[in-house]
Design an enzyme around this catalytic site. Structure first.
Site, PDB file in Angstrom:
ATOM      1  N   TRP A 162       0.765  -1.334   0.163  1.00 41.62           N
ATOM      2  CA  TRP A 162       0.065   0.054  -0.098  1.00 41.62           C
ATOM      3  C   TRP A 162       0.756   1.247   0.046  1.00 41.62           C
ATOM      4  O   TRP A 162       0.415   2.386  -0.313  1.00 41.62           O
ATOM      5  CB  TRP A 162      -0.862   0.100   1.217  1.00 41.62           C
ATOM      6  CG  TRP A 162      -0.201  -0.146   2.546  1.00 41.62           C
ATOM      7  CD1 TRP A 162      -0.104  -1.472   3.080  1.00 41.62           C
ATOM      8  CD2 TRP A 162       0.700   0.645   3.138  1.00 41.62           C
ATOM      9  NE1 TRP A 162       0.792  -1.373   4.169  1.00 41.62           N
ATOM     10  CE2 TRP A 162       1.177   0.024   4.375  1.00 41.62           C
ATOM     11  CE3 TRP A 162       1.029   2.046   3.118  1.00 41.62           C
ATOM     12  CZ2 TRP A 162       1.978   0.583   5.244  1.00 41.62           C
ATOM     13  CZ3 TRP A 162       1.757   2.636   4.010  1.00 41.62           C
ATOM     14  CH2 TRP A 162       2.322   1.724   5.255  1.00 41.62           C
ATOM     15  N   LYS A 186      -2.346  -8.567  -7.562  1.00 44.34           N
ATOM     16  CA  LYS A 186      -3.229  -8.303  -6.319  1.00 44.34           C
ATOM     17  C   LYS A 186      -2.704  -7.279  -5.772  1.00 44.34           C
ATOM     18  O   LYS A 186      -1.560  -7.144  -5.077  1.00 44.34           O
ATOM     19  CB  LYS A 186      -3.081  -9.384  -5.444  1.00 44.34           C
ATOM     20  CG  LYS A 186      -4.015  -9.361  -4.426  1.00 44.34           C
ATOM     21  CD  LYS A 186      -3.752 -10.146  -2.913  1.00 44.34           C
ATOM     22  CE  LYS A 186      -3.433  -8.868  -2.151  1.00 44.34           C
ATOM     23  NZ  LYS A 186      -4.397  -7.918  -1.515  1.00 44.34           N
ATOM     24  N   PRO A 187      -3.276  -5.817  -5.533  1.00 43.25           N
ATOM     25  CA  PRO A 187      -2.844  -4.855  -5.072  1.00 43.25           C
ATOM     26  C   PRO A 187      -3.204  -4.931  -3.288  1.00 43.25           C
ATOM     27  O   PRO A 187      -4.100  -5.774  -3.002  1.00 43.25           O
ATOM     28  CB  PRO A 187      -3.753  -3.694  -5.572  1.00 43.25           C
ATOM     29  CG  PRO A 187      -5.034  -4.331  -6.019  1.00 43.25           C
ATOM     30  CD  PRO A 187      -4.749  -5.743  -6.484  1.00 43.25           C
ATOM     31  N   ALA A 188      -2.531  -4.150  -2.734  1.00 46.80           N
ATOM     32  CA  ALA A 188      -2.869  -4.045  -1.266  1.00 46.80           C
ATOM     33  C   ALA A 188      -4.403  -3.758  -0.978  1.00 46.80           C
ATOM     34  O   ALA A 188      -4.863  -3.000  -1.887  1.00 46.80           O
ATOM     35  CB  ALA A 188      -1.885  -3.283  -0.450  1.00 46.80           C
ATOM     36  N   SER A 189      -4.814  -4.469  -0.021  1.00 50.67           N
ATOM     37  CA  SER A 189      -6.371  -4.177   0.303  1.00 50.67           C
ATOM     38  C   SER A 189      -6.555  -2.659   0.619  1.00 50.67           C
ATOM     39  O   SER A 189      -7.456  -1.962   0.447  1.00 50.67           O
ATOM     40  CB  SER A 189      -6.818  -5.232   1.646  1.00 50.67           C
ATOM     41  OG  SER A 189      -6.877  -6.507   0.914  1.00 50.67           O
ATOM     42  N   GLY A 239       6.730  -6.185  -0.414  1.00 51.67           N
ATOM     43  CA  GLY A 239       5.947  -6.256   0.970  1.00 51.67           C
ATOM     44  C   GLY A 239       6.662  -6.577   2.109  1.00 51.67           C
ATOM     45  O   GLY A 239       8.170  -6.619   1.859  1.00 51.67           O
ATOM     46  N   SER A 240       6.143  -7.125   2.983  1.00 53.78           N
ATOM     47  CA  SER A 240       7.121  -7.613   4.462  1.00 53.78           C
ATOM     48  C   SER A 240       7.764  -8.721   4.078  1.00 53.78           C
ATOM     49  O   SER A 240       7.382  -9.715   3.398  1.00 53.78           O
ATOM     50  CB  SER A 240       6.002  -7.823   5.491  1.00 53.78           C
ATOM     51  OG  SER A 240       5.218  -8.883   5.177  1.00 53.78           O
ATOM     52  N   GLU A 261      10.869  -8.105  -3.225  1.00 55.26           N
ATOM     53  CA  GLU A 261      11.065  -6.622  -2.696  1.00 55.26           C
ATOM     54  C   GLU A 261      10.493  -6.588  -1.241  1.00 55.26           C
ATOM     55  O   GLU A 261       9.597  -6.546  -1.402  1.00 55.26           O
ATOM     56  CB  GLU A 261      10.620  -5.543  -3.787  1.00 55.26           C
ATOM     57  CG  GLU A 261      11.178  -5.647  -5.132  1.00 55.26           C
ATOM     58  CD  GLU A 261      12.637  -5.449  -5.247  1.00 55.26           C
ATOM     59  OE1 GLU A 261      13.324  -4.661  -4.384  1.00 55.26           O
ATOM     60  OE2 GLU A 261      13.204  -5.539  -6.336  1.00 55.26           O
ATOM     61  N   CYS A 295      10.258   1.631   2.038  1.00 51.71           N
ATOM     62  CA  CYS A 295      11.109   0.244   2.410  1.00 51.71           C
ATOM     63  C   CYS A 295      12.716   0.963   2.406  1.00 51.71           C
ATOM     64  O   CYS A 295      13.429   0.322   3.051  1.00 51.71           O
ATOM     65  CB  CYS A 295      10.858  -0.720   1.239  1.00 51.71           C
ATOM     66  SG  CYS A 295      11.146  -0.207  -0.350  1.00 51.71           S
ATOM     67  N   GLU A 392      11.934  -2.241  11.409  1.00 48.06           N
ATOM     68  CA  GLU A 392      11.425  -1.252  10.544  1.00 48.06           C
ATOM     69  C   GLU A 392      10.216  -0.327  11.268  1.00 48.06           C
ATOM     70  O   GLU A 392       9.208  -1.025  11.698  1.00 48.06           O
ATOM     71  CB  GLU A 392      10.865  -1.874   9.428  1.00 48.06           C
ATOM     72  CG  GLU A 392      11.115  -1.352   7.870  1.00 48.06           C
ATOM     73  CD  GLU A 392      10.441  -1.847   6.751  1.00 48.06           C
ATOM     74  OE1 GLU A 392       9.707  -2.724   7.034  1.00 48.06           O
ATOM     75  OE2 GLU A 392      10.568  -1.480   5.654  1.00 48.06           O
TER      76      GLU A 392
HETATM   77  P1  NAP Z   1       2.509  -6.839   3.568  1.00 50.28           P
HETATM   78  O1  NAP Z   1       1.784  -6.940   4.874  1.00 50.28           O
HETATM   79  O2  NAP Z   1       3.485  -7.806   3.484  1.00 50.28           O
HETATM   80  O3  NAP Z   1       1.557  -6.821   2.407  1.00 50.28           O
HETATM   81  C1  NAP Z   1       1.878  -6.807   0.970  1.00 50.28           C
HETATM   82  C2  NAP Z   1       0.989  -7.446   0.278  1.00 50.28           C
HETATM   83  O4  NAP Z   1       1.155  -8.977   0.391  1.00 50.28           O
HETATM   84  C3  NAP Z   1      -0.534  -6.970   0.225  1.00 50.28           C
HETATM   85  O5  NAP Z   1      -1.016  -6.951  -1.086  1.00 50.28           O
HETATM   86  C4  NAP Z   1      -1.231  -7.925   1.131  1.00 50.28           C
HETATM   87  O6  NAP Z   1      -2.425  -7.960   1.021  1.00 50.28           O
HETATM   88  C5  NAP Z   1      -0.156  -9.179   0.739  1.00 50.28           C
HETATM   89  N1  NAP Z   1      -0.432 -10.126   1.657  1.00 50.28           N
HETATM   90  C6  NAP Z   1      -0.730 -10.142   3.063  1.00 50.28           C
HETATM   91  N2  NAP Z   1      -0.666 -11.344   3.624  1.00 50.28           N
HETATM   92  C7  NAP Z   1      -0.446 -12.189   2.795  1.00 50.28           C
HETATM   93  C8  NAP Z   1      -0.314 -13.589   2.554  1.00 50.28           C
HETATM   94  N3  NAP Z   1      -0.402 -14.608   3.783  1.00 50.28           N
HETATM   95  N4  NAP Z   1       0.013 -14.238   1.519  1.00 50.28           N
HETATM   96  C9  NAP Z   1       0.075 -13.561   0.406  1.00 50.28           C
HETATM   97  N5  NAP Z   1      -0.148 -12.110   0.285  1.00 50.28           N
HETATM   98  C10 NAP Z   1      -0.043 -11.590   1.431  1.00 50.28           C
HETATM   99  O7  NAP Z   1       3.368  -5.420   3.469  1.00 50.28           O
HETATM  100  P2  NAP Z   1       2.650  -4.099   3.592  1.00 50.28           P
HETATM  101  O8  NAP Z   1       2.467  -3.776   5.206  1.00 50.28           O
HETATM  102  O9  NAP Z   1       1.569  -3.664   2.705  1.00 50.28           O
HETATM  103  O10 NAP Z   1       4.055  -3.121   2.988  1.00 50.28           O
HETATM  104  C11 NAP Z   1       4.959  -2.692   3.741  1.00 50.28           C
HETATM  105  C12 NAP Z   1       6.185  -3.754   3.610  1.00 50.28           C
HETATM  106  O11 NAP Z   1       6.463  -3.504   2.101  1.00 50.28           O
HETATM  107  C13 NAP Z   1       7.415  -2.989   4.255  1.00 50.28           C
HETATM  108  O12 NAP Z   1       8.049  -4.096   5.137  1.00 50.28           O
HETATM  109  C14 NAP Z   1       8.326  -2.523   3.210  1.00 50.28           C
HETATM  110  O13 NAP Z   1       9.626  -2.268   3.459  1.00 50.28           O
HETATM  111  C15 NAP Z   1       8.041  -3.375   2.183  1.00 50.28           C
HETATM  112  N6  NAP Z   1       8.162  -2.755   0.844  1.00 50.28           N
HETATM  113  C16 NAP Z   1       9.374  -3.103  -0.040  1.00 50.28           C
HETATM  114  C17 NAP Z   1       9.896  -2.640  -0.917  1.00 50.28           C
HETATM  115  C18 NAP Z   1      10.815  -3.025  -1.796  1.00 50.28           C
HETATM  116  O14 NAP Z   1      10.963  -2.526  -2.960  1.00 50.28           O
HETATM  117  N7  NAP Z   1      11.798  -3.783  -1.164  1.00 50.28           N
HETATM  118  C19 NAP Z   1       8.922  -1.616  -1.668  1.00 50.28           C
HETATM  119  C20 NAP Z   1       7.735  -1.124  -0.764  1.00 50.28           C
HETATM  120  C21 NAP Z   1       7.445  -1.618   0.419  1.00 50.28           C
HETATM  121  P3  NAP Z   1      -3.291  -7.200   1.971  1.00 50.28           P
HETATM  122  O15 NAP Z   1      -3.220  -5.977   1.907  1.00 50.28           O
HETATM  123  O16 NAP Z   1      -4.814  -8.020   1.400  1.00 50.28           O
HETATM  124  O17 NAP Z   1      -3.266  -7.824   3.280  1.00 50.28           O
END
Ligand code: NAP
Length: 487
Positions: A162, A186-189, A239-240, A261, A295, A392
């Site tokens: 997101w 699949k975008p973030a919810s 994501g995480s 990433e 990130c 983080e």
């Molecule tokens: P997240 O909770 O990991 O969510 C990212 C995506 O994964 C969302 O679309 C989420 O869907 C989905 N997701 C959640 N649980 C899942 C599961 N069990 N199986 C498959 N997909 C699942 O991370 P976030 O809080 O959105 O983003 C923040 C994190 O992203 C931070 O750690 C940041 O450092 C990292 N990030 C990294 C980069 C990079 O380029 N390295 C860039 C940007 C962000 P829902 O939204 O529907 O839960």
């Protein structure tokens, strides 16, 4: 303030409340929906379909069908369509930015900056499409010819976060489509509307039905289908680290290629030979972009003892003058965090640091408006063992610690399982080379606080991920290498 924007944006044709599969706008099979909130007011903006495995399977099957013709188009023809998509993003920059601010919260000017950054990946890969070069290799046997060709890997799936609702999609889709692949996203919810607006523009640009689909809904069900379906040959996730490593396990079932990433824990080192004013400018840019929710945001500041007080003094003044407000207020420089969970995490890191003896020099609490508004915060006397240095924080908190020698600074910077971005300031060219080579990270900002660029390879080492996005490496991620031996 954002209430008027809700009405205005909801009536725009780029604001879509249905998922986009195989060129059609669809609802969930059972009609389920999920609400989307405005982080500034915590009010609901609208609903999107809550799709699951069945609808995702149909999107993947459509992607497989559509890819057969898409990969046969010339790279130049695919590039022309990607370039048109880029142009449409710029034509609609104001609307796309407003949609992003509404669902994500970031200040409108920053959202517009992200739209231009997101569009730049489409332009970059429109051009890179023609550079999927192979090679010939001198054979061991004079009667043979060895030729290496690059081919699109197959149907790709993307799961995005997101914090950068548009650019994390175009960074993947631009490369995938340029290579001749199709993609289901699949975008973030929290931020589906930016993704759905991109789908509308992709369709207007001429991306054929099925080549680019957006499925909103249950992360587990959608990701479960993406990794269980053998038609999907590549999964790209941003994501995480926790979710990324779980997806890596799932992708092992069909040995899908995976790009990750993931999270960072970026250090920012200020040496005694740094230009302190430049370091302060860099610190503000690298820490407070997207209100600390990136990130590559700095998470840990290490300042050499002799310049600590001067650096902190200058930084405090800048932090106290940062304007926190609704993203639609043109004077806002930082904005509310995404949700309550984010607020809780930031405040718990501050509480943990102060309980351990750190000093709050600025902020340290919720703003008087409450909600998701956290004041920009400066902590000094922070120790390496504190949560704010280990995890983080993903919020507007500057945590400052000190060091005595260059060797100590490098050890501290590398004392983390993560390795995405790192920053340091020094005017000594020998030190610059030594430190840049010694820091374990995929990207290093040297006397620079902003490093993201479509032309440069973006990605991390250690627990921060696998693979690179952008640059020529970005296209490679979506190509398979095939070697032909002609007898
Ligand atoms: P997240 O909770 O990991 O969510 C990212 C995506 O994964 C969302 O679309 C989420 O869907 C989905 N997701 C959640 N649980 C899942 C599961 N069990 N199986 C498959 N997909 C699942 O991370 P976030 O809080 O959105 O983003 C923040 C994190 O992203 C931070 O750690 C940041 O450092 C990292 N990030 C990294 C980069 C990079 O380029 N390295 C860039 C940007 C962000 P829902 O939204 O529907 O839960």
């Amino acid at each position: 303030m954002s209430a008027e924007w809700v009405t205005r944006i909801r009536s725009n044709p780029l604001f879509r409340e249905r998922a986009f599969v195989d060129g059609d706008w669809i609802d969930a099979d059972g009609g389920e929906t999920q609400p989307i909130d405005n982080p500034a007011s915590r009010e609901t903006i609208g609903q999107v379909p809550r799709l699951g495995a069945a609808e995702t399977r149909r999107a993947v099957e459509a992607a497989d069908r559509a890819m057969k013709a898409w990969r046969r188009q010339t790279a130049e023809a695919r590039g022309v369509i990607l370039y048109r998509w880029y142009e449409l993003m710029l034509e609609h920059e104001d609307t796309l930015a407003a949609i992003m601010t509404l669902e994500q919260g970031k200040p409108l000017a920053e959202a517009a900056g992200e739209i231009r950054y997101a569009a730049s990946f489409l332009k970059w890969f429109a051009e890179e499409a023609r550079r999927a070069y192979g090679r010939t290799i001198p054979p061991a046997n004079p009667d043979q010819h060895i030729v290496v060709i690059r081919q699109p890997i197959g149907v790709c799936a993307a799961i995005t976060p997101w914090n950068f609702p548009s650019s994390m999609i175009t960074r993947k889709a631009g490369a995938a489509l340029a290579a001749g692949c199709s993609m289901v996203v699949k975008p973030a919810s929290a931020t589906p509307y930016s993704a759905l607006a991109l789908a509308e523009l992709a369709s207007r640009a001429g991306v054929p039905a099925g080549v680019f689909s957006v499925v909103t809904g249950s992360a587990r069900e959608i990701a479960g289908e993406m990794t269980a379906n053998p038609l999907v040959r590549k999964v790209s996730f941003t994501g995480s680290t926790e979710v990324g490593s779980e997806l890596m396990r799932q992708a092992a079932t069909h040995v899908q290629k995976i790009s990750l990433e993931l999270g960072g824990n970026a250090p920012f080192v200020v040496f005694d030979d740094a230009d302190l004013d430049a370091a302060v400018d860099g610190a503000i840019a690298a820490k407070f972009r997207n209100t600390g929710q990136t990130c590559v945001c700095v998470n840990r500041f290490y300042v050499q003892d002799s310049v600590h007080d001067a650096f902190v003094g200058k930084l405090k003044e800048r932090i106290e003058n940062l304007r926190l407000g609704d993203g639609f207020d043109p004077s806002s420089e930082i904005a509310p965090l995404i949700n309550q969970e984010a607020v809780d995490k930031v405040l718990s890191h501050v509480a943990d640091a102060t309980a351990g003896g750190a000093e709050v020099v600025a902020g340290g609490e919720l703003d008087a408006r409450g909600g998701n508004y956290v004041l920009p915060t400066l902590l000094t006397g922070v120790r390496q063992s504190m949560q704010v240095m280990q995890e983080e924080t993903f919020g507007p908190v500057v945590a400052v610690s000190t060091f005595a020698t260059e060797e100590e600074a490098i050890d501290l910077a590398n004392d983390t399982p993560f390795g995405l971005a790192a920053y340091f300031y020094s005017e000594n060219v020998r030190r610059v080379w030594r430190v840049a080579e010694a820091i374990e990270a995929g990207m290093i900002g040297i006397n620079a606080g902003l490093i993201s660029n479509a032309a440069a390879p973006f990605g991390g080492v250690k627990s921060s991920g696998l693979g690179r996005e952008g640059a020529m490496e970005g296209l490679d991620e979506y190509l398979e290498t095939k070697y032909l031996l002609m007898g």
